[in-house]
Design a protein around this motif. Structure first.
Motif, PDB file in Angstrom:
ATOM      1  N   HIS A 199       0.838  -1.205   0.000  1.00 36.83           N
ATOM      2  CA  HIS A 199       0.000   0.000   0.000  1.00 36.83           C
ATOM      3  C   HIS A 199       0.871   1.253   0.000  1.00 36.83           C
ATOM      4  CE1 HIS A 199      -3.995  -1.600   0.370  1.00 36.83           C
ATOM      5  NE2 HIS A 199      -3.748  -2.240   1.490  1.00 36.83           N
ATOM      6  N   GLN A 223      -4.120  13.102  -1.255  1.00 32.76           N
ATOM      7  CA  GLN A 223      -5.014  12.305  -2.102  1.00 32.76           C
ATOM      8  C   GLN A 223      -4.632  10.834  -2.035  1.00 32.76           C
ATOM      9  OE1 GLN A 223      -5.412  13.316  -6.245  1.00 32.76           O
ATOM     10  NE2 GLN A 223      -6.274  15.332  -5.734  1.00 32.76           N
ATOM     11  N   GLU A 224      -3.324  10.584  -2.137  1.00 37.06           N
ATOM     12  CA  GLU A 224      -2.838   9.216  -2.097  1.00 37.06           C
ATOM     13  C   GLU A 224      -3.234   8.542  -0.791  1.00 37.06           C
ATOM     14  OE1 GLU A 224       1.327   9.179  -3.021  1.00 37.06           O
ATOM     15  OE2 GLU A 224       1.496   7.046  -2.503  1.00 37.06           O
ATOM     16  N   PHE A 262      -5.642   9.279   1.303  1.00 37.12           N
ATOM     17  CA  PHE A 262      -7.080   9.048   1.437  1.00 37.12           C
ATOM     18  C   PHE A 262      -7.540   7.914   0.529  1.00 37.12           C
ATOM     19  CE2 PHE A 262      -9.401  12.020   4.171  1.00 37.12           C
ATOM     20  CZ  PHE A 262      -8.311  12.658   4.730  1.00 37.12           C
ATOM     21  N   ARG A 263      -6.889   7.783  -0.626  1.00 37.65           N
ATOM     22  CA  ARG A 263      -7.234   6.674  -1.520  1.00 37.65           C
ATOM     23  C   ARG A 263      -6.921   5.356  -0.810  1.00 37.65           C
ATOM     24  NH1 ARG A 263      -4.299   3.611  -4.568  1.00 37.65           N
ATOM     25  NH2 ARG A 263      -2.433   4.894  -4.242  1.00 37.65           N
ATOM     26  N   ILE A 264      -5.760   5.301  -0.174  1.00 38.93           N
ATOM     27  CA  ILE A 264      -5.355   4.081   0.528  1.00 38.93           C
ATOM     28  C   ILE A 264      -6.296   3.794   1.696  1.00 38.93           C
ATOM     29  CG2 ILE A 264      -3.509   3.058   1.911  1.00 38.93           C
ATOM     30  CD1 ILE A 264      -1.541   4.684   0.174  1.00 38.93           C
ATOM     31  N   ARG A 282      -9.451   4.557   1.927  1.00 40.87           N
ATOM     32  CA  ARG A 282     -10.715   4.010   1.414  1.00 40.87           C
ATOM     33  C   ARG A 282     -10.530   2.534   1.048  1.00 40.87           C
ATOM     34  NH1 ARG A 282     -14.854   6.404  -1.179  1.00 40.87           N
ATOM     35  NH2 ARG A 282     -13.640   8.227  -1.751  1.00 40.87           N
ATOM     36  N   GLN A 283      -9.379   2.267   0.395  1.00 41.59           N
ATOM     37  CA  GLN A 283      -9.110   0.897  -0.036  1.00 41.59           C
ATOM     38  C   GLN A 283      -9.086  -0.060   1.155  1.00 41.59           C
ATOM     39  OE1 GLN A 283      -5.632   0.972  -2.450  1.00 41.59           O
ATOM     40  NE2 GLN A 283      -5.817  -1.155  -3.054  1.00 41.59           N
ATOM     41  N   GLU A 298     -12.490  -0.662   2.533  1.00 43.77           N
ATOM     42  CA  GLU A 298     -13.335  -1.522   1.704  1.00 43.77           C
ATOM     43  C   GLU A 298     -12.856  -2.964   1.714  1.00 43.77           C
ATOM     44  OE1 GLU A 298     -13.394   0.356  -2.078  1.00 43.77           O
ATOM     45  OE2 GLU A 298     -14.802   1.929  -1.434  1.00 43.77           O
ATOM     46  N   ASP A 342     -15.943  13.207   1.365  1.00 39.31           N
ATOM     47  CA  ASP A 342     -15.857  12.217   0.292  1.00 39.31           C
ATOM     48  C   ASP A 342     -15.685  10.817   0.844  1.00 39.31           C
ATOM     49  OD1 ASP A 342     -14.073  14.228  -2.154  1.00 39.31           O
ATOM     50  OD2 ASP A 342     -16.207  13.773  -1.894  1.00 39.31           O
ATOM     51  N   LEU A 343     -14.958  10.710   1.942  1.00 39.13           N
ATOM     52  CA  LEU A 343     -14.599   9.393   2.468  1.00 39.13           C
ATOM     53  C   LEU A 343     -15.663   8.847   3.433  1.00 39.13           C
ATOM     54  CD1 LEU A 343     -12.218   7.375   2.417  1.00 39.13           C
ATOM     55  CD2 LEU A 343     -11.295   8.552   4.408  1.00 39.13           C
TER      56      LEU A 343
END
Lengths: 238, 317, 288
Positions: free
Chosen positions: A123, A174-175, A177-179, A181-182, A185, A203-204
């Motif tokens: 990650h 951004q990176e 927050f993307r991680i 979320r991943q 999930e 957003d999250l």
């Protein structure tokens, strides 16, 4: 979904002053809750109250069915709460690898720990490059990633994050927050996020709590904040 | 000082002045030593309590003061009472000179350096090259003297009154110094040296001067102590004396003036008390008392009294 | 040259003792920010335990090991019972508490074992020695190095050692990963106690065992720790060897043995004034 973490009538403060004046909130199993508000609203204090660090707390705090109010921090953490504090709390003189290993300190299963480390380094590949480096020499963004990765090494059921975007460049944020979320999930890790950057949080998150001077003034789905013109103007700026 | 307080202190002083006439020789000696130690501890309090510079070596200044008196009386015709201010001046200088390099040292490092001074003192006093002056390991005798003007006082009564008078003057001086702007500077340096410097305080000079004044107080105490003991020898000034001063300072209340008196009473009487409780385990009893005192009164006697007064005032209000 | 080498190497042997003891002091300092003034007395008491066991017939190394276990357990006990209640008290008050412990342990030792000076056996045969070092001095260097190596390996390569390093550096963050910081402190005290005991047991054959034997070593250990930089455990080790050599050379070449303690200390103080953070220490930049 049942509540993983539930706070009822929680009052908290430092010394003789009171910062939180009685709040109710909860985080659903596998859900992401965001705590928004201006500086000084008491958001960090709530996270500290949950882990019983440095604050005086009263009220009811239930985690996974257990009343954890008054427990020692290290015992609360061992129940499965990972805390990424304000200031990151990395061990500056220890290496990145040692920091990560410490995250898994309470776990016995060596193989599973090694697996988790591998996955987390997938990650956060930047950390893999710096495994032998002293944590204090990492950039701000990398330290934040390290702090999150370390908290995840605990295999927490709930992750508390105090302003993960603080002082970081937008791309890095951004990176991260993307991680996040991943991870939520794919592994079902619940999160309680304190953020000044309201847009990102909205957003999250699936649940939002808006705080003002120690009280919750608004709570519900993110749309509630976006649809409320006054609140939107105050916290999102448009 | 408020009117009530002045009257109270004056009364205390008057009572203290009566002591030589109501107690016997032995207890008078002990009472005199309490005064002597109070002066010594006040010196330490000024430096460590108010200015934040830890000294584990004040026994050295006590020793210097004692030896100045002893050597002057042994070798010169200087009258006994004149040796006291001379001892004070020598120690003022010595303290200032030690304070200069000490500026570079903080906390533990300063503690070690002062402790090194304390350990070195008896060895230096026994140093062969200085033997003809210091009397080497054998030490020197300090002669007694007579009360002046044919006053009907015994030597020890007169000495007690001198000590009391000197103590009164020195305590008043300290009180005046500490509540004035210099006192504010001294405390500011302890609490936040960077802020103090940015306010225009000459930190270096203040710290070195404080060291000097502190050493002067303890040196005067040493001088008086020599007159009381009538004898000086290197082994009386071991590092245990310096530790004793530190203990007394903390027990009394390290950042206070009156604490010096409480501390002096403690270090004069408690070791004997411990000895009476158990001859075989004197040290253990003493150690237990130290730990007990710190458990009950971490801020020393003065800190404890202040807390009591606060709680009482809160109950009244 | 021979004489010089002898003094130098002898200094390394005593330096090893100071290094070991200095390490114990720094370990506790790093974890608690206090200097344990009673460390010497703890070590002395453990040495007496070894002596009693040897005199009772136990083989040397069995007595040595038992004494170390005793030192460890008593160190843990002291931390839990005496030190923990005073966490948060003013620094000078804690110093007085440590002095109190010093007096208690010293007095107990005098009462239990008498104040008389006694000989302490060395397990190293004189035949082990050469023309520069006695058998015991060589043995001391070996034991010291073995102890230091063991400590190093423990801290670098075990989970517990890592946890203790973390707790010393950042107790709050340590709690957040589930480390029971209170117990790591107690463990640290136990370990320091055991390390101090090694120093005392190695020193006893040289300086003879008596309740006040550790005063000089405490001072030198403290000086070594500061010389090396108080926040650097391996600096303390280097400092210990340096102090040992300086002490010996000063005693032999500068001034007689009477003043060598003072001279050594003066040299150390001079170094500190020149480099206030110690030789290998990192100066702590204060936040305004």
């Amino acid at each position: 979904m049942s509540a993983l973490l539930e706070l009822t009538a929680v009052v908290a403060g430092y010394g003789t002053s009171q910062v939180i004046h009685g709040i109710d909130m909860s985080v659903a199993e596998g859900g992401i809750a965001a705590l928004l508000g201006a500086n000084g609203a008491g958001k960090t204090t709530i996270l500290r109250a949950i882990c019983n660090i440095r604050v005086r707390v009263s009220g009811v705090i239930v985690f996974g069915g257990l009343r954890i109010h008054g427990w020692a921090t290290e015992e609360i953490v061992r129940l499965g709460i990972g805390h990424v504090p304000e200031g990151r709390g990395t061990f500056a003189h220890l290496t990145v690898e040692e920091n990560l290993l410490l995250g898994a300190y309470t776990r016995r299963e060596r193989a599973a720990v090694a697996d988790d480390m591998r996955r987390l380094l997938d990650h956060f590949p930047r950390l893999r490059e710096r495994l032998a480096q002293q944590a204090g020499t990492l950039s701000g963004g990398e330290q934040q990633m390290l702090a999150i990765a370390r908290a995840l090494m605990l295999q927490p059921r709930l992750l508390l994050l105090d302003e993960p975007s603080f002082g970081l460049a937008p791309l890095v944020v951004q990176e991260i927050f993307r991680i996040l979320r991943q991870i939520n999930e794919s592994e079902g890790v619940a999160m309680l996020l304190v953020e000044q950057n309201a847009n990102l949080a909205l957003d999250l998150a699936s649940d939002v709590y808006l705080m003002e001077t120690g009280r919750i003034v608004l709570s519900g789905a993110p749309a509630l904040v976006r649809d409320n013109a006054a609140v939107r103007r105050a916290y999102l700026g448009y | 000082m408020s009117g009530g307080r002045t009257v109270g202190l004056a009364a205390l002083l008057a009572l203290a002045a009566l002591v030589p006439f109501v107690v016997g020789s032995f207890h008078l000696l002990q009472a005199t030593m309490v005064i002597v130690y109070a002066i010594a501890l006040l010196g330490l309090n000024i430096l460590t309590g108010y200015n934040g510079q830890i000294s584990l070596g004040h026994g050295a200044f006590y020793a210097i003061g004692a030896y100045v008196t002893a050597v002057l009386l042994d070798r010169t015709g200087v009258p006994y009472w004149a040796t006291i201010p001379i001892a004070g001046t020598v120690c003022l200088l010595a303290g200032f000179l030690f304070g200069l390099p000490a500026l570079r040292l903080e906390g533990l490092y300063l503690a070690l350096s002062t402790f090194a001074l304390a350990v070195a003192t008896p060895q230096l006093l026994k140093f062969r090259a200085l033997e003809s002056w210091t009397g080497g390991g054998q030490g020197l005798f300090v002669p007694t003297f007579q009360a002046p003007f044919g006053l009907p006082l015994a030597w020890d009564q007169w000495l007690y009154l001198i000590a009391l008078a000197i103590a009164a003057v020195l305590f008043l001086l300290a009180w005046n110094l500490l509540r004035g702007s210099i006192g504010l500077a001294i405390v500011a340096i302890r609490d936040h040296p960077v802020a103090a410097a940015s306010m225009g305080i000459d930190v270096a000079r203040t710290k070195a001067l404080t060291f000097g004044v502190s050493a002067m107080y303890t040196g005067i105490a040493g001088s008086l102590g020599a007159l009381v003991a009538q004898f000086v020898a290197p082994d009386s000034f071991s590092f245990l004396l310096s530790l004793s001063f530190l203990v007394g300072s903390v027990i009394g209340g390290v950042a206070s003036i009156s604490g010096a008196v409480f501390g002096a009473i403690f270090i004069q009487f408690v070791p004997d008390l411990a000895d009476q409780v158990s001859k075989a385990l004197t040290g253990a009893v003493y150690g237990l008392l130290l730990i007990g005192m710190m458990a009950l009164m971490p801020g020393g006697v003065v800190g404890f009294l202040q807390a009591v007064r606060r709680r009482w005032a809160a109950r009244q209000g | 040259m021979d004489a010089f080498l002898h003094q130098f190497l002898s200094g390394l042997a005593t330096g090893g003792i100071y290094a070991t003891f200095g390490l114990a002091l720094v370990m506790i300092f790093q974890a608690t920010h206090y200097i344990n003034f009673a460390q010497g007395e703890q070590a002395m008491f453990s040495a007496y335990v070894a002596l009693i066991l040897i005199q009772a017939g136990l083989p040397y190394w069995a007595a040595f090991a038992t004494a170390l276990v005793f030192a460890f357990v008593s160190g843990v006990a002291l931390e839990r019972l005496v030190v923990r209640p005073f966490i948060g008290a003013p620094v000078l008050s804690v110093v007085v508490v440590f002095l109190g412990m010093l007096f208690i342990i010293n007095s107990l030792a005098g009462w239990l074992f008498t104040y008389g000076v006694q000989a302490f056996p060395s397990p190293f045969p004189p035949g082990l020695g050469n023309r520069f070092l006695s058998g015991h001095e060589i043995g001391t260097i070996l034991v010291t190095l073995a102890t230091l190596a063991a400590v190093y390996l423990f801290f670098r390569h075990t989970r517990l050692g890592l946890a203790m390093r973390a707790a010393a550096e950042n107790p709050e963050a340590s709690r957040l990963v589930g480390i029971r910081v209170g117990w790591t402190l107690a463990l640290g005290w136990g370990l320091a106690g055991a390390i101090g005991a090694v120093a005392a047991i190695m020193a006893a054959p040289i300086i003879y065992i008596e309740p006040n034997m550790m005063a000089g070593i405490l001072l030198y250990g403290f000086a070594a720790a500061l010389l090396g930089g108080i926040n650097n455990p391996w600096g303390a080790v280097a400092g210990g060897f340096i102090v040992g050599v300086i002490e010996n050379l000063a005693g032999a070449y500068v001034i007689g043995t009477e003043l060598k303690l003072s001279v050594a200390l003066v040299i150390i103080v001079v170094v500190l004034v020149a480099r206030p953070a110690g030789l290998f220490g990192t100066s702590i930049v204060g936040r305004v």
